[in-house]
Design a protein around this motif. Structure first.
Motif, PDB file in Angstrom:
ATOM      1  N   MET A 185       0.822  -1.195   0.000  1.00 40.33           N
ATOM      2  CA  MET A 185       0.000   0.000   0.000  1.00 40.33           C
ATOM      3  C   MET A 185       0.868   1.261   0.000  1.00 40.33           C
ATOM      4  N   VAL A 186       1.888   1.303   0.839  1.00 41.82           N
ATOM      5  CA  VAL A 186       2.772   2.468   0.903  1.00 41.82           C
ATOM      6  C   VAL A 186       3.512   2.648  -0.414  1.00 41.82           C
ATOM      7  N   MET A 187       3.975   1.547  -1.011  1.00 40.54           N
ATOM      8  CA  MET A 187       4.674   1.633  -2.288  1.00 40.54           C
ATOM      9  C   MET A 187       3.741   2.165  -3.380  1.00 40.54           C
ATOM     10  N   GLY A 188       2.505   1.687  -3.418  1.00 44.33           N
ATOM     11  CA  GLY A 188       1.554   2.157  -4.419  1.00 44.33           C
ATOM     12  C   GLY A 188       1.216   3.624  -4.249  1.00 44.33           C
ATOM     13  N   MET A 189       0.964   4.028  -3.013  1.00 42.06           N
ATOM     14  CA  MET A 189       0.646   5.443  -2.772  1.00 42.06           C
ATOM     15  C   MET A 189       1.844   6.331  -3.101  1.00 42.06           C
ATOM     16  N   GLY A 190       3.040   5.848  -2.811  1.00 41.93           N
ATOM     17  CA  GLY A 190       4.242   6.615  -3.134  1.00 41.93           C
ATOM     18  C   GLY A 190       4.420   6.786  -4.630  1.00 41.93           C
ATOM     19  N   LEU A 191       4.175   5.713  -5.381  1.00 42.42           N
ATOM     20  CA  LEU A 191       4.301   5.803  -6.837  1.00 42.42           C
ATOM     21  C   LEU A 191       3.269   6.769  -7.430  1.00 42.42           C
ATOM     22  N   VAL A 192       2.057   6.724  -6.936  1.00 45.36           N
ATOM     23  CA  VAL A 192       1.035   7.652  -7.424  1.00 45.36           C
ATOM     24  C   VAL A 192       1.419   9.089  -7.086  1.00 45.36           C
ATOM     25  N   PHE A 193       1.932   9.317  -5.877  1.00 45.86           N
ATOM     26  CA  PHE A 193       2.349  10.662  -5.484  1.00 45.86           C
ATOM     27  C   PHE A 193       3.485  11.163  -6.376  1.00 45.86           C
ATOM     28  N   ILE A 194       4.450  10.307  -6.651  1.00 47.64           N
ATOM     29  CA  ILE A 194       5.579  10.704  -7.511  1.00 47.64           C
ATOM     30  C   ILE A 194       5.085  11.007  -8.926  1.00 47.64           C
ATOM     31  N   PHE A 195       4.209  10.151  -9.466  1.00 44.49           N
ATOM     32  CA  PHE A 195       3.687  10.367 -10.813  1.00 44.49           C
ATOM     33  C   PHE A 195       2.926  11.690 -10.899  1.00 44.49           C
ATOM     34  N   LEU A 196       2.058  11.966  -9.930  1.00 40.44           N
ATOM     35  CA  LEU A 196       1.286  13.217  -9.967  1.00 40.44           C
ATOM     36  C   LEU A 196       2.184  14.435  -9.795  1.00 40.44           C
ATOM     37  N   SER A 197       3.217  14.314  -8.969  1.00 40.86           N
ATOM     38  CA  SER A 197       4.161  15.425  -8.803  1.00 40.86           C
ATOM     39  C   SER A 197       4.889  15.718 -10.106  1.00 40.86           C
ATOM     40  N   ILE A 198       5.350  14.670 -10.798  1.00 40.47           N
ATOM     41  CA  ILE A 198       6.029  14.849 -12.083  1.00 40.47           C
ATOM     42  C   ILE A 198       5.071  15.461 -13.107  1.00 40.47           C
ATOM     43  N   LEU A 199       3.818  15.024 -13.094  1.00 39.31           N
ATOM     44  CA  LEU A 199       2.828  15.559 -14.025  1.00 39.31           C
ATOM     45  C   LEU A 199       2.582  17.051 -13.783  1.00 39.31           C
ATOM     46  N   ILE A 200       2.469  17.460 -12.533  1.00 38.67           N
ATOM     47  CA  ILE A 200       2.258  18.872 -12.210  1.00 38.67           C
ATOM     48  C   ILE A 200       3.453  19.707 -12.640  1.00 38.67           C
ATOM     49  N   ILE A 201       4.661  19.203 -12.397  1.00 39.54           N
ATOM     50  CA  ILE A 201       5.872  19.928 -12.804  1.00 39.54           C
ATOM     51  C   ILE A 201       5.936  20.037 -14.324  1.00 39.54           C
ATOM     52  N   ALA A 202       5.597  18.956 -15.037  1.00 40.01           N
ATOM     53  CA  ALA A 202       5.637  18.981 -16.505  1.00 40.01           C
ATOM     54  C   ALA A 202       4.615  19.969 -17.057  1.00 40.01           C
ATOM     55  N   ILE A 203       3.434  20.017 -16.479  1.00 39.12           N
ATOM     56  CA  ILE A 203       2.422  20.977 -16.946  1.00 39.12           C
ATOM     57  C   ILE A 203       2.887  22.405 -16.706  1.00 39.12           C
ATOM     58  N   GLY A 204       3.535  22.644 -15.571  1.00 40.93           N
ATOM     59  CA  GLY A 204       4.080  23.979 -15.303  1.00 40.93           C
ATOM     60  C   GLY A 204       5.149  24.380 -16.294  1.00 40.93           C
ATOM     61  N   ILE A 205       6.012  23.433 -16.655  1.00 43.11           N
ATOM     62  CA  ILE A 205       7.076  23.725 -17.626  1.00 43.11           C
ATOM     63  C   ILE A 205       6.481  24.021 -18.998  1.00 43.11           C
ATOM     64  N   VAL A 206       5.513  23.224 -19.424  1.00 40.57           N
ATOM     65  CA  VAL A 206       4.874  23.448 -20.726  1.00 40.57           C
ATOM     66  C   VAL A 206       4.148  24.787 -20.734  1.00 40.57           C
ATOM     67  N   ALA A 207       3.527  25.157 -19.629  1.00 43.06           N
ATOM     68  CA  ALA A 207       2.821  26.440 -19.560  1.00 43.06           C
ATOM     69  C   ALA A 207       3.786  27.616 -19.668  1.00 43.06           C
TER      70      ALA A 207
END
Length: 86
Positions: free
Chosen positions: A15-37
Motif C-alpha cells: 500500500m505504501v509503495m503504491g501510494m508513493g508511486l502515485v504521489f511521484i507520478f502526480l508530482s512529475i505531471l504537475i511539474i511537466a504541466i508547469g514547464i509546458v505552460a
C-alpha cells in the motif's frame, strides 16, 4: 502458511509503495504541466476576455401573455392529468 502479522506487513508495504508511486507520478505531471505552460504561454487571442453583461428586459408576468400556444398548454395539461390518473 504465513501468519496474519506477516500478511498485514506485506499488505502495508504494498500500500505504501503504491501510494508513493502515485504521489511521484502526480508530482512529475504537475511539474511537466508547469514547464509546458511557461514554454508555450497562451496568446492574447485565446485568453478569456470579459464580456459585458447587458441586463435583460423586464417583462410582466400577466396571465394570458405567456407566449406559449394555448393548444400546446392544453395538450400538456391533458397529458399530465391522464398520466396521474393511472
Amino acid at each position: 502458511m504465513t501468519s496474519i502479522s506477516e500478511q498485514l506487513s506485506d499488505a502495508l508495504g504494498i500500500m505504501v509503495m503504491g501510494m508513493g508511486l502515485v504521489f511521484i507520478f502526480l508530482s512529475i505531471l504537475i511539474i511537466a504541466i508547469g514547464i509546458v505552460a511557461k514554454l508555450f504561454p497562451a496568446s492574447e487571442a485565446t485568453t478569456a476576455t470579459p464580456v459585458p453583461v447587458t441586463p435583460l428586459p423586464v417583462t410582466s408576468n400577466a396571465p394570458g401573455h405567456t407566449g406559449l400556444d394555448p393548444k400546446l398548454v392544453a395538450a400538456i395539461t391533458s397529458a399530465i392529468h391522464q398520466y396521474r390518473a393511472k
